[in-house]
Design a protein around this motif. Sequence first.
Motif, PDB file in Angstrom:
ATOM      1  N   LEU A   1       0.860  -1.178   0.000  1.00  0.00           N
ATOM      2  CA  LEU A   1       0.000   0.000   0.000  1.00  0.00           C
ATOM      3  C   LEU A   1       0.898   1.230   0.000  1.00  0.00           C
ATOM      4  O   LEU A   1       2.053   1.154   0.387  1.00  0.00           O
ATOM      5  CB  LEU A   1      -0.900   0.013   1.247  1.00  0.00           C
ATOM      6  CG  LEU A   1      -1.696  -1.267   1.521  1.00  0.00           C
ATOM      7  CD1 LEU A   1      -2.474  -1.136   2.828  1.00  0.00           C
ATOM      8  CD2 LEU A   1      -2.635  -1.574   0.367  1.00  0.00           C
ATOM      9  N   GLY A   2       0.351   2.366  -0.421  1.00  0.00           N
ATOM     10  CA  GLY A   2       1.248   3.513  -0.405  1.00  0.00           C
ATOM     11  C   GLY A   2       0.676   4.798  -0.974  1.00  0.00           C
ATOM     12  O   GLY A   2      -0.522   4.929  -1.196  1.00  0.00           O
ATOM     13  N   VAL A   3       1.576   5.729  -1.187  1.00  0.00           N
ATOM     14  CA  VAL A   3       1.234   7.034  -1.754  1.00  0.00           C
ATOM     15  C   VAL A   3       2.230   7.341  -2.871  1.00  0.00           C
ATOM     16  O   VAL A   3       3.308   6.761  -2.940  1.00  0.00           O
ATOM     17  CB  VAL A   3       1.296   8.167  -0.687  1.00  0.00           C
ATOM     18  CG1 VAL A   3       0.351   7.873   0.458  1.00  0.00           C
ATOM     19  CG2 VAL A   3       2.706   8.354  -0.163  1.00  0.00           C
ATOM     20  N   THR A   4       1.848   8.246  -3.760  1.00  0.00           N
ATOM     21  CA  THR A   4       2.729   8.646  -4.857  1.00  0.00           C
ATOM     22  C   THR A   4       3.027  10.135  -4.735  1.00  0.00           C
ATOM     23  O   THR A   4       2.109  10.944  -4.613  1.00  0.00           O
ATOM     24  CB  THR A   4       2.046   8.382  -6.221  1.00  0.00           C
ATOM     25  OG1 THR A   4       1.723   6.997  -6.302  1.00  0.00           O
ATOM     26  CG2 THR A   4       2.990   8.749  -7.378  1.00  0.00           C
ATOM     27  N   ASN A   5       4.289  10.462  -4.751  1.00  0.00           N
ATOM     28  CA  ASN A   5       4.692  11.858  -4.681  1.00  0.00           C
ATOM     29  C   ASN A   5       5.122  12.314  -6.066  1.00  0.00           C
ATOM     30  O   ASN A   5       5.929  11.649  -6.717  1.00  0.00           O
ATOM     31  CB  ASN A   5       5.850  12.002  -3.685  1.00  0.00           C
ATOM     32  CG  ASN A   5       6.195  13.451  -3.418  1.00  0.00           C
ATOM     33  OD1 ASN A   5       5.353  14.331  -3.561  1.00  0.00           O
ATOM     34  ND2 ASN A   5       7.435  13.703  -3.047  1.00  0.00           N
ATOM     35  N   VAL A   6       4.567  13.420  -6.546  1.00  0.00           N
ATOM     36  CA  VAL A   6       4.874  13.883  -7.902  1.00  0.00           C
ATOM     37  C   VAL A   6       5.483  15.272  -7.831  1.00  0.00           C
ATOM     38  O   VAL A   6       4.956  16.162  -7.163  1.00  0.00           O
ATOM     39  CB  VAL A   6       3.592  13.949  -8.767  1.00  0.00           C
ATOM     40  CG1 VAL A   6       3.950  14.292 -10.204  1.00  0.00           C
ATOM     41  CG2 VAL A   6       2.845  12.623  -8.706  1.00  0.00           C
ATOM     42  N   SER A   7       6.611  15.451  -8.501  1.00  0.00           N
ATOM     43  CA  SER A   7       7.253  16.764  -8.560  1.00  0.00           C
ATOM     44  C   SER A   7       7.438  17.172 -10.007  1.00  0.00           C
ATOM     45  O   SER A   7       7.802  16.349 -10.849  1.00  0.00           O
ATOM     46  CB  SER A   7       8.631  16.735  -7.903  1.00  0.00           C
ATOM     47  OG  SER A   7       8.496  16.511  -6.534  1.00  0.00           O
TER      48      SER A   7
END
Lengths: 321, 116
Positions: A299-305
């Motif tokens: 499970l997780g999150v996505t960080n976008v830059s």
Amino acid sequence: MPLQKNDAILFDHNHDGIDRRGFLKCMAWAGTGALCVLEGGVLSSYALDDPARIAKAARGELSFVQISDSHMGFNKPANTDVVATLKAAVGKINALPVPPEFILHTGDISHLSRLEEFDTVDQILKSAPTSDIFFVPGEHDVLEDNGKQYLDRYGKDTKGAGWYSFDKKGVHFVGLVNVMNLKAGGMGSLGLEQLEWLEDDVRHLSKSTPVIVFAHMPLWNIYPEWGWGTDDSAQALSYLKRFGSVTVLNGHIHQTMQKVEGNVTFHTATSTAFPQPHPGAAASPGPMKVPAEQLRSLLGVTNVSYVRKHHALALLDSTLE
Amino acid sequence: MRMRKSRLILTVVASTVLALAAFATAQKPVAAASPSVEVKIDNFSFTPATITVKAGTQITWTNADDIPHTVVAEDQSFKSKALDTDEKFTFTASKLGTYSYFCSIHPKMTGKVVVE
């Protein structure tokens, strides 16, 4: 698992939009986390055990987080505590070195479209470092009343079934709805009215504008046998062909996958609730029960830059542990 | 053989008693005698996918998945709400014809009811 340069070369032997070689490679990332940077159309990636390079790549001018598929209300063996895992995801966001400017939630906020499920998610997200949160519905959010309850809560300033666009620091964001009016035998669907709106929405943009499209179901055909795609996505993508940089962010399949096709980078996010099997790896796409100690690694999150200078978009998937 | 025969007799007797009981309470012997068919929703599919029934048959779908599903006729002649795990939906087929149906949440799931 670092990618090799030639991973960006895609193979589509069956002309079905699925690059099986790239696909398998992508699946190997799931749960391990990888940082992918698109620079001038070339995908490069860094393993998560290289924090210095990640910090450099992830410090863009615009940084936001994608979360997905919180399925509040789900309580089956695959995860009996989706409250705890969503809280852990928010904890992950709070721990980011660069706080996100906003959060995208790509749908299936709730499991059964129930009032108290939406309430619980909204309550948990109050602990996030930003109150700027953009939603699109998943099919679980519009089970009753043709999505009226979703629209009453999250659909302010949206069109039709809840689609909209906005601009942040020169990047054009488009939230699409592909979970309504689904047809027997089909997959996700955008519908004519939304397609016409999209064509019109991006018409005025210069081709150098970076465009980020987000929707619940994948806008590329990942696995039609399980309905993992959108019937009329090709039409939508045809309106985005002239842009130099297009990124498509989806949820729905509860695992990370990535693919580059021409000017478009496709990316799916993990769920904060439960994992689903790799395409074809089980009898059905239902929730996958894994040993308790493994759950949070899936499970997780996505960080976008986004880094304007290099026209680069960095996607960093991190797991809950 | 003898065992089977006596069991059959018992079953017939039991059915008759049940039918009489139904008649006594509901005054509707037709309803008690109406046939019924079960369709299981499991692994994102309807089993059996096609059923052929007589008019008046009561069809019951039961969701055995950990994910909600719906049962929706393409011509809207029947439509369930979202069925969570173990929830059921019942429809009594009265009009002759072929009804194609699907899960409106997972439209790859399709089935057919043929009423003869």
